[in-house]
Design a protein around this motif. Sequence first.
Motif, short mmCIF file in Angstrom:
data_model
loop_
_atom_site.label_atom_id
_atom_site.label_comp_id
_atom_site.label_asym_id
_atom_site.label_seq_id
_atom_site.Cartn_x
_atom_site.Cartn_y
_atom_site.Cartn_z
N CYS A 68 3.71 -11.79 0.14
CA CYS A 68 2.83 -10.63 0.24
C CYS A 68 1.38 -11.07 0.37
O CYS A 68 0.96 -12.04 -0.24
N VAL B 254 -1.43 -0.80 -1.39
CA VAL B 254 -2.24 -2.00 -1.24
C VAL B 254 -3.69 -1.53 -1.18
O VAL B 254 -4.03 -0.67 -0.35
N ALA C 70 3.13 -1.58 0.91
CA ALA C 70 3.32 -3.03 0.75
C ALA C 70 2.91 -3.71 2.05
O ALA C 70 2.94 -3.11 3.12
N GLY D 108 11.19 -0.71 -1.14
CA GLY D 108 10.55 -1.06 -2.40
C GLY D 108 11.56 -1.66 -3.34
O GLY D 108 12.74 -1.80 -3.02
#
Length: 143
Positions: free
Chosen positions: A12, A47, A54, A142
């Motif tokens: 990420c 974010v 994400a 998720g």
Amino acid sequence: MKLSAMNAVFSCVAIAACSPSSPSTRTTNADVGSETAQLSPQQDAYVAGTTFNAVADIRCSGLGDATTTQCRAGVIRRQDGSAEVTVFGDREQRLLHFDADNRVVGSSLAASALSSSVDASGWVMVELNAERYSFPVEFLKGD
């Protein structure tokens, strides 16, 4: 397969300048279904500085440079279980629309060939003309 086990391919990253910081709604489109609200900040993470739930580096090929094997991507998750993934290449970006069953149902590119599948390991595989994308189902849904 847990997301943490895939850090080498699915790390990420923060994308602060990709989009505005307010939740978005999808425009109605015959190829992708009806308009559905994005999950709220109480239902899913955001974010910072973006509308993405994400962001990650995903496997990709065919978007931009022929040697590219990873692209940055952001996902917006919807109330009805659908999602949009924006993939960022060197010179262009691609928007992929997914239904609640993790099937790709539309894109920002007029496609003569658009298909997707989920393999036994839980990876979504997308073919869009000559482009290829893959990432874990968890990116769409998720944790």
